[in-house]
Write a protein that holds these residues in place. Structure first.
Motif, PDB file in Angstrom:
ATOM      1  N   ALA A 117     -52.498  19.418  36.312  1.00  0.00           N
ATOM      2  CA  ALA A 117     -52.213  18.863  34.984  1.00  0.00           C
ATOM      3  C   ALA A 117     -50.856  18.159  34.995  1.00  0.00           C
ATOM      4  O   ALA A 117     -50.690  17.098  34.385  1.00  0.00           O
ATOM      5  N   LEU A 118     -49.921  18.755  35.718  1.00  0.00           N
ATOM      6  CA  LEU A 118     -48.582  18.161  35.833  1.00  0.00           C
ATOM      7  C   LEU A 118     -48.664  16.780  36.478  1.00  0.00           C
ATOM      8  O   LEU A 118     -48.052  15.819  36.008  1.00  0.00           O
ATOM      9  N   MET A 119     -49.452  16.665  37.551  1.00  0.00           N
ATOM     10  CA  MET A 119     -49.587  15.381  38.237  1.00  0.00           C
ATOM     11  C   MET A 119     -50.290  14.362  37.334  1.00  0.00           C
ATOM     12  O   MET A 119     -49.927  13.191  37.304  1.00  0.00           O
ATOM     13  N   ARG A 120     -51.306  14.846  36.608  1.00  0.00           N
ATOM     14  CA  ARG A 120     -52.046  13.912  35.729  1.00  0.00           C
ATOM     15  C   ARG A 120     -51.192  13.455  34.554  1.00  0.00           C
ATOM     16  O   ARG A 120     -51.372  12.344  34.045  1.00  0.00           O
ATOM     17  N   ALA A 121     -50.247  14.303  34.142  1.00  0.00           N
ATOM     18  CA  ALA A 121     -49.371  13.936  33.023  1.00  0.00           C
ATOM     19  C   ALA A 121     -48.534  12.709  33.373  1.00  0.00           C
ATOM     20  O   ALA A 121     -48.070  11.986  32.485  1.00  0.00           O
ATOM     21  N   TRP A 122     -48.329  12.457  34.651  1.00  0.00           N
ATOM     22  CA  TRP A 122     -47.530  11.292  35.064  1.00  0.00           C
ATOM     23  C   TRP A 122     -48.303   9.987  34.920  1.00  0.00           C
ATOM     24  O   TRP A 122     -47.710   8.915  34.841  1.00  0.00           O
ATOM     25  N   GLU A 123     -49.636  10.090  34.919  1.00  0.00           N
ATOM     26  CA  GLU A 123     -50.438   8.863  34.948  1.00  0.00           C
ATOM     27  C   GLU A 123     -50.193   7.952  33.745  1.00  0.00           C
ATOM     28  O   GLU A 123     -49.882   6.776  33.938  1.00  0.00           O
ATOM     29  N   PRO A 124     -50.268   8.474  32.497  1.00  0.00           N
ATOM     30  CA  PRO A 124     -49.979   7.566  31.370  1.00  0.00           C
ATOM     31  C   PRO A 124     -48.523   7.142  31.315  1.00  0.00           C
ATOM     32  O   PRO A 124     -48.204   6.070  30.784  1.00  0.00           O
ATOM     33  N   LEU A 125     -47.623   7.960  31.854  1.00  0.00           N
ATOM     34  CA  LEU A 125     -46.203   7.603  31.826  1.00  0.00           C
ATOM     35  C   LEU A 125     -45.920   6.451  32.773  1.00  0.00           C
ATOM     36  O   LEU A 125     -45.194   5.523  32.445  1.00  0.00           O
ATOM     37  N   GLU A 126     -46.509   6.528  33.962  1.00  0.00           N
ATOM     38  CA  GLU A 126     -46.236   5.501  34.975  1.00  0.00           C
ATOM     39  C   GLU A 126     -47.250   4.364  34.948  1.00  0.00           C
ATOM     40  O   GLU A 126     -47.080   3.369  35.649  1.00  0.00           O
ATOM     41  N   ARG A 127     -48.345   4.571  34.200  1.00  0.00           N
ATOM     42  CA  ARG A 127     -49.457   3.614  34.174  1.00  0.00           C
ATOM     43  C   ARG A 127     -49.988   3.348  35.576  1.00  0.00           C
ATOM     44  O   ARG A 127     -50.264   2.216  35.958  1.00  0.00           O
ATOM     45  N   GLN A 128     -50.035   4.407  36.346  1.00  0.00           N
ATOM     46  CA  GLN A 128     -50.688   4.308  37.656  1.00  0.00           C
ATOM     47  C   GLN A 128     -51.066   5.714  38.112  1.00  0.00           C
ATOM     48  O   GLN A 128     -50.552   6.700  37.592  1.00  0.00           O
ATOM     49  N   ARG A 129     -51.984   5.771  39.059  1.00  0.00           N
ATOM     50  CA  ARG A 129     -52.448   7.072  39.541  1.00  0.00           C
ATOM     51  C   ARG A 129     -51.875   7.334  40.919  1.00  0.00           C
ATOM     52  O   ARG A 129     -52.185   6.645  41.878  1.00  0.00           O
ATOM     53  N   THR A 130     -51.019   8.313  40.983  1.00  0.00           N
ATOM     54  CA  THR A 130     -50.495   8.740  42.278  1.00  0.00           C
ATOM     55  C   THR A 130     -51.503   9.732  42.862  1.00  0.00           C
ATOM     56  O   THR A 130     -51.833  10.717  42.206  1.00  0.00           O
ATOM     57  N   PRO A 131     -52.029   9.442  44.056  1.00  0.00           N
ATOM     58  CA  PRO A 131     -52.992  10.392  44.624  1.00  0.00           C
ATOM     59  C   PRO A 131     -52.314  11.703  45.008  1.00  0.00           C
ATOM     60  O   PRO A 131     -51.140  11.706  45.388  1.00  0.00           O
ATOM     61  N   PHE A 132     -53.038  12.780  44.864  1.00  0.00           N
ATOM     62  CA  PHE A 132     -52.474  14.080  45.245  1.00  0.00           C
ATOM     63  C   PHE A 132     -53.601  15.014  45.666  1.00  0.00           C
ATOM     64  O   PHE A 132     -54.743  14.844  45.239  1.00  0.00           O
ATOM     65  N   GLU A 133     -53.248  15.969  46.486  1.00  0.00           N
ATOM     66  CA  GLU A 133     -54.214  17.006  46.845  1.00  0.00           C
ATOM     67  C   GLU A 133     -53.536  18.349  46.643  1.00  0.00           C
ATOM     68  O   GLU A 133     -52.484  18.616  47.243  1.00  0.00           O
ATOM     69  N   ILE A 134     -54.089  19.157  45.755  1.00  0.00           N
ATOM     70  CA  ILE A 134     -53.524  20.479  45.470  1.00  0.00           C
ATOM     71  C   ILE A 134     -54.585  21.524  45.780  1.00  0.00           C
ATOM     72  O   ILE A 134     -55.687  21.489  45.224  1.00  0.00           O
ATOM     73  N   VAL A 135     -54.270  22.409  46.717  1.00  0.00           N
ATOM     74  CA  VAL A 135     -55.259  23.361  47.219  1.00  0.00           C
ATOM     75  C   VAL A 135     -54.812  24.779  46.908  1.00  0.00           C
ATOM     76  O   VAL A 135     -53.700  25.175  47.263  1.00  0.00           O
ATOM     77  N   ALA A 136     -55.671  25.551  46.251  1.00  0.00           N
ATOM     78  CA  ALA A 136     -55.356  26.958  45.981  1.00  0.00           C
ATOM     79  C   ALA A 136     -55.655  27.779  47.230  1.00  0.00           C
ATOM     80  O   ALA A 136     -56.702  27.615  47.845  1.00  0.00           O
ATOM     81  N   LEU A 137     -54.708  28.619  47.598  1.00  0.00           N
ATOM     82  CA  LEU A 137     -54.927  29.500  48.755  1.00  0.00           C
ATOM     83  C   LEU A 137     -54.733  30.949  48.286  1.00  0.00           C
ATOM     84  O   LEU A 137     -53.609  31.408  48.120  1.00  0.00           O
ATOM     85  N   PRO A 138     -55.845  31.660  48.037  1.00  0.00           N
ATOM     86  CA  PRO A 138     -55.714  33.039  47.563  1.00  0.00           C
ATOM     87  C   PRO A 138     -55.088  33.925  48.635  1.00  0.00           C
ATOM     88  O   PRO A 138     -55.273  33.664  49.832  1.00  0.00           O
ATOM     89  N   PRO A 139     -54.350  34.961  48.230  1.00  0.00           N
ATOM     90  CA  PRO A 139     -53.778  35.887  49.200  1.00  0.00           C
ATOM     91  C   PRO A 139     -54.850  36.371  50.177  1.00  0.00           C
ATOM     92  O   PRO A 139     -55.995  36.591  49.770  1.00  0.00           O
ATOM     93  N   GLU A 140     -54.473  36.478  51.431  1.00  0.00           N
ATOM     94  CA  GLU A 140     -55.331  36.914  52.551  1.00  0.00           C
ATOM     95  C   GLU A 140     -56.176  35.780  53.118  1.00  0.00           C
ATOM     96  O   GLU A 140     -56.801  35.944  54.148  1.00  0.00           O
ATOM     97  N   GLU A 141     -56.204  34.640  52.453  1.00  0.00           N
ATOM     98  CA  GLU A 141     -56.989  33.540  53.022  1.00  0.00           C
ATOM     99  C   GLU A 141     -56.100  32.611  53.837  1.00  0.00           C
ATOM    100  O   GLU A 141     -54.879  32.585  53.664  1.00  0.00           O
ATOM    101  N   SER A 142     -56.750  31.871  54.746  1.00  0.00           N
ATOM    102  CA  SER A 142     -56.001  30.980  55.637  1.00  0.00           C
ATOM    103  C   SER A 142     -56.557  29.571  55.580  1.00  0.00           C
ATOM    104  O   SER A 142     -57.690  29.361  55.177  1.00  0.00           O
ATOM    105  N   LEU A 143     -55.738  28.659  56.057  1.00  0.00           N
ATOM    106  CA  LEU A 143     -56.093  27.244  56.031  1.00  0.00           C
ATOM    107  C   LEU A 143     -55.500  26.627  57.300  1.00  0.00           C
ATOM    108  O   LEU A 143     -54.355  26.921  57.647  1.00  0.00           O
TER     109      LEU A 143
END
Ligand SMILES: [Zn+2]
Ligand SMILES: [Zn+2]
Length: 340
Positions: A117-143
């Motif tokens: 939501a924080l990243m999307r809040a920038w879109e109307p402010l900047e009038r552009q979409r900054t791409p982002f990838e946000i990944v949830a990693l629950p405790p005990e899981e690996s990536l």
């Protein structure tokens, strides 16, 4: 009288702990961002330093401002400067947009919707979409963050949802029962589909993040890590209560963990601005006994620079010795040639 120029902005702490560089800034309440370039990872991003732009992954421990404030700027700069590859597909690229260079942020599952939501809040402010990838990693899981290198989340205890991390190298090891068998027998077993190896996760680096002390800090990932980066906010004897209230660690907590943590190097971060590095070093010397040698303070620029200069001198000495011996070998060869 002229007004004096502003104070110089925070210099990055730097330690070369072979084979890894540990670099960044960490001052309690102000900013924390710790990068290990060789592992393609940085932990937390209170402010976005120029150096951390090269890190393809940011692993957040929690969302206090001094640990997360630089995140939108990091995504934006990576996009703007076209840094990184096309290895990760950003959320905003899934609706048919082309793949764009982007960074990846790993976080506690409770933070994921809010950071998006924080990243999307920038879109109307900047009038552009900054791409982002946000990944949830629950405790005990690996990536997987690199070939055979995994990031594991470990639950910690802070005033907000929090996790620590371990970076683990995954190796396969021959099972005990097959150890004495000859190669051809092993090959035969493998073709028969017998599982002759077992998976082994070796902790390379672990980072506690902001946390109160707890039983999780004696887990293998912390106890066996080669490099342990630990929060230690307070050094003053009468600051135990402050540490408890803020759910932070005090040097007394670190002292209790030292016999358990086998790390060659323990890097203390997140000291309070009020604590001078000199005082912190004094307390370490006074309280940690024989362990003091393996304890570093990320922000102790002077000691760390002197240490790096010794490392440089040692490498130069080895190189000089090597080239001296190669000159000898050469002159031997010359002699032989003359004989022939
Ligand atoms: Zn903090
Ligand atoms: Zn915090």
């Amino acid at each position: 009288m002229l007004p004096s120029p502003p104070a110089r902005e925070g210099q990055l702490g730097f330690l070369y702990l072979p084979p890894y560089r540990v670099q960044g800034i960490s001052v309690a309440g102000e900013q924390t961002c710790i990068q290990i370039p060789e592992l393609d990872i940085a932990f937390d991003i209170g402010q976005c330093t120029r150096a951390v732009l090269s890190s393809p992954t940011i692993a957040l421990t929690h969302a206090h401002m001094d640990h997360v404030g630089g995140l939108p700027y990091w995504f934006s700069q990576r996009y703007f400067q076209k840094i990184g590859g096309e290895t990760h597909m950003p959320d905003s690229a899934r609706d048919g947009r082309p793949k764009i260079p982007v960074g990846r942020c790993v976080c506690h599952p409770e933070l994921e919707p809010h950071l998006k939501a924080l990243m999307r809040a920038w879109e109307p402010l900047e009038r552009q979409r900054t791409p982002f990838e946000i990944v949830a990693l629950p405790p005990e899981e690996s990536l997987e963050i690199k070939n055979n290198v995994f990031l594991r989340a470990i639950a910690t205890r802070h005033t907000v949802p929090s996790i620590g991390y371990a970076v683990l190298e995954r190796r396969s090891k021959l099972r005990e029962e097959f150890r004495d068998l000859p190669q051809e027998k092993l090959r035969e077993l493998r073709t028969q589909g017998v599982e002759i190896t077992r998976q082994l996760d070796i902790p390379l680096v672990a980072y506690t993040g902001d946390t109160a002390p707890g039983e999780f800090l004696v887990r293998d990932e912390f106890a066996e890590a080669k490099i342990l980066i630990a929060e230690c906010t307070f050094f003053e004897p009468d600051h135990g209560d402050r540490a408890k209230t803020g759910m932070h660690m005090h040097i007394d907590d670190i002292v209790r963990l030292l016999p358990i943590w086998k790390a060659e190097s323990i890097v203390l971060v997140h000291a309070s601005r009020r604590t001078t590095i000199h005082y912190a070093r004094e307390r370490i010397e006074a309280l940690c006994g024989s362990h003091a040698d393996r304890i570093h303070l990320l922000m102790d620029h002077r000691t760390n620079r002197a240490r790096y200069e010794r490392q440089l001198a040692a490498v130069q000495a080895t190189n000089t010795a090597k080239s001296a011996s190669s000159v000898e070998t050469h002159s031997d060869a010359d002699t032989n040639e003359t004989v022939v």
